[in-house]
Design an enzyme around this catalytic site. Structure first.
Site, PDB file in Angstrom:
ATOM      1  N   GLU A  48      51.909   1.270  66.995  1.00  0.00           N
ATOM      2  CA  GLU A  48      53.354   1.081  66.830  1.00  0.00           C
ATOM      3  C   GLU A  48      53.651   1.047  65.339  1.00  0.00           C
ATOM      4  OE1 GLU A  48      55.092  -2.440  68.720  1.00  0.00           O
ATOM      5  OE2 GLU A  48      56.773  -2.385  67.327  1.00  0.00           O
ATOM      6  N   ARG A  52      60.433   0.064  59.532  1.00  0.00           N
ATOM      7  CA  ARG A  52      60.885  -0.973  58.593  1.00  0.00           C
ATOM      8  C   ARG A  52      60.584  -0.611  57.160  1.00  0.00           C
ATOM      9  NH1 ARG A  52      58.561  -6.582  60.304  1.00  0.00           N
ATOM     10  NH2 ARG A  52      57.947  -5.882  62.384  1.00  0.00           N
ATOM     11  N   THR A  76      60.591  -1.123  65.982  1.00  0.00           N
ATOM     12  CA  THR A  76      61.856  -1.510  65.346  1.00  0.00           C
ATOM     13  C   THR A  76      62.929  -0.434  65.550  1.00  0.00           C
ATOM     14  OG1 THR A  76      60.379  -2.376  63.593  1.00  0.00           O
ATOM     15  CG2 THR A  76      62.703  -2.854  63.366  1.00  0.00           C
ATOM     16  N   LYS A 136      58.976  -4.766  76.317  1.00  0.00           N
ATOM     17  CA  LYS A 136      58.319  -5.612  75.333  1.00  0.00           C
ATOM     18  C   LYS A 136      58.883  -7.013  75.565  1.00  0.00           C
ATOM     19  CE  LYS A 136      58.077  -5.937  70.269  1.00  0.00           C
ATOM     20  NZ  LYS A 136      57.883  -5.025  69.113  1.00  0.00           N
TER      21      LYS A 136
HETATM   22  O1  LIG Z   1      59.478  -4.680  64.353  1.00  0.00           O
HETATM   23  C1  LIG Z   1      59.638  -4.853  65.558  1.00  0.00           C
HETATM   24  O2  LIG Z   1      60.146  -4.017  66.304  1.00  0.00           O
HETATM   25  C2  LIG Z   1      59.225  -6.107  66.159  1.00  0.00           C
HETATM   26  O3  LIG Z   1      59.500  -6.311  67.304  1.00  0.00           O
HETATM   27  C3  LIG Z   1      58.482  -7.085  65.392  1.00  0.00           C
HETATM   28  C4  LIG Z   1      56.996  -7.020  65.631  1.00  0.00           C
HETATM   29  O4  LIG Z   1      56.713  -6.760  66.957  1.00  0.00           O
HETATM   30  C5  LIG Z   1      56.337  -8.230  65.182  1.00  0.00           C
HETATM   31  O5  LIG Z   1      56.563  -8.389  63.819  1.00  0.00           O
HETATM   32  C6  LIG Z   1      54.855  -8.227  65.418  1.00  0.00           C
HETATM   33  O6  LIG Z   1      54.509  -9.497  65.697  1.00  0.00           O
HETATM   34  P1  LIG Z   1      53.449 -10.386  64.877  1.00  0.00           P
HETATM   35  O7  LIG Z   1      52.123 -10.097  65.490  1.00  0.00           O
HETATM   36  O8  LIG Z   1      53.952 -11.742  65.115  1.00  0.00           O
HETATM   37  O9  LIG Z   1      53.521  -9.949  63.433  1.00  0.00           O
END
Ligand SMILES: O=C(O)C(=O)C[C@H](O)[C@H](O)COP(=O)(O)O
Length: 215
Positions: A48, A52, A76, A136
């Site tokens: 994924e 960003r 995102t 998700k």
């Molecule tokens: O950017 C997106 O579309 C999101 O939904 C955010 C990510 O899924 C999280 O940043 C990942 O989660 P962590 O493992 O807590 O870092």
């Protein structure tokens, strides 16, 4: 109206490839291939790449072209425009932290499957009503984690999830043991200092450990 069954099958084919989907934000385009190779060659072929960073779409194009054994998706994805750009760039799926009516409408017409984000039973019901069955669950830990997913399974057993947000190697097995969890997402195998330093060996090691996680 979308073909709910075939959409679920397309997403299941992605989810079935690995227990963990790394969530990757690529800040330097030159990192894209070595970083994604370290993941894909070590058991994490589903990637994924979040929209960003400035080079995200270029990175998706590069990965789609150079790493055909991987399955690159865009993360995102917040709008119809993001979804279109992701598909144009070569993403094989799109994934969002949440969902809006506009995003669902665009996704019904899109060439690539969207995995919408939900955090509550109401959001889940809206997605199901529109024909989605794969989601998700975000932000997973903050939204009730394993207990919340167990709660959804009672009244809404047809939904399956990729929980993401706050999950790490220690927490992942409890999620993967749930019947309504297909895989989990996370960034724990990409420590920022290792990415900055180009320490692909470290990332390869963490990817291997993540790939071995199973219920
Ligand atoms: O950017 C997106 O579309 C999101 O939904 C955010 C990510 O899924 C999280 O940043 C990942 O989660 P962590 O493992 O807590 O870092």
């Amino acid at each position: 109206m979308i073909d709910s069954h075939s959409l679920a099958q397309r997403v299941d084919a992605v989810f079935a490839r690995a227990p963990v989907i790394p969530v990757i934000t690529i800040e330097r385009i030159e990192d894209a291939l070595p970083l994604c190779r370290a993941l894909a060659d070590n058991g994490l072929p589903v990637l994924e790449v979040t929209l960003r960073s400035a080079c995200a779409l270029n990175a998706i194009t590069l990965i789609a072209r150079e790493l055909p054994e991987a399955c690159v998706g865009a993360g995102t994805v917040l709008s119809a425009r993001d979804l279109d750009a992701a598909a144009q760039a070569g993403a094989q799926f799109a994934i969002s932290p949440g969902a809006t009516e506009a995003l669902y409408a665009a996704a019904a017409e899109a060439a690539i499957p969207l995995i919408p984000g939900i955090a509550t039973a109401g959001e889940l019901m809206r997605g199901l009503e529109l024909g989605w069955q794969r989601f998700k669950f975000f932000p997973a830990e903050a939204s009730g984690g394993v207990a919340a997913l167990k709660g959804f399974a009672g009244p809404l057993p047809q939904a399956r999830f990729c929980p993401t947000g706050g999950i790490d190697a220690a927490r992942a097995p409890a999620y993967l043991a749930l019947p309504n969890v297909a895989c989990v997402g996370g960034s724990w195998m990409l420590p920022p200092q290792a990415v900055r330093a180009g320490d692909w060996a470290r990332i390869a090691q963490l990817a291997q450990a993540a790939a071995q996680l199973a219920p």
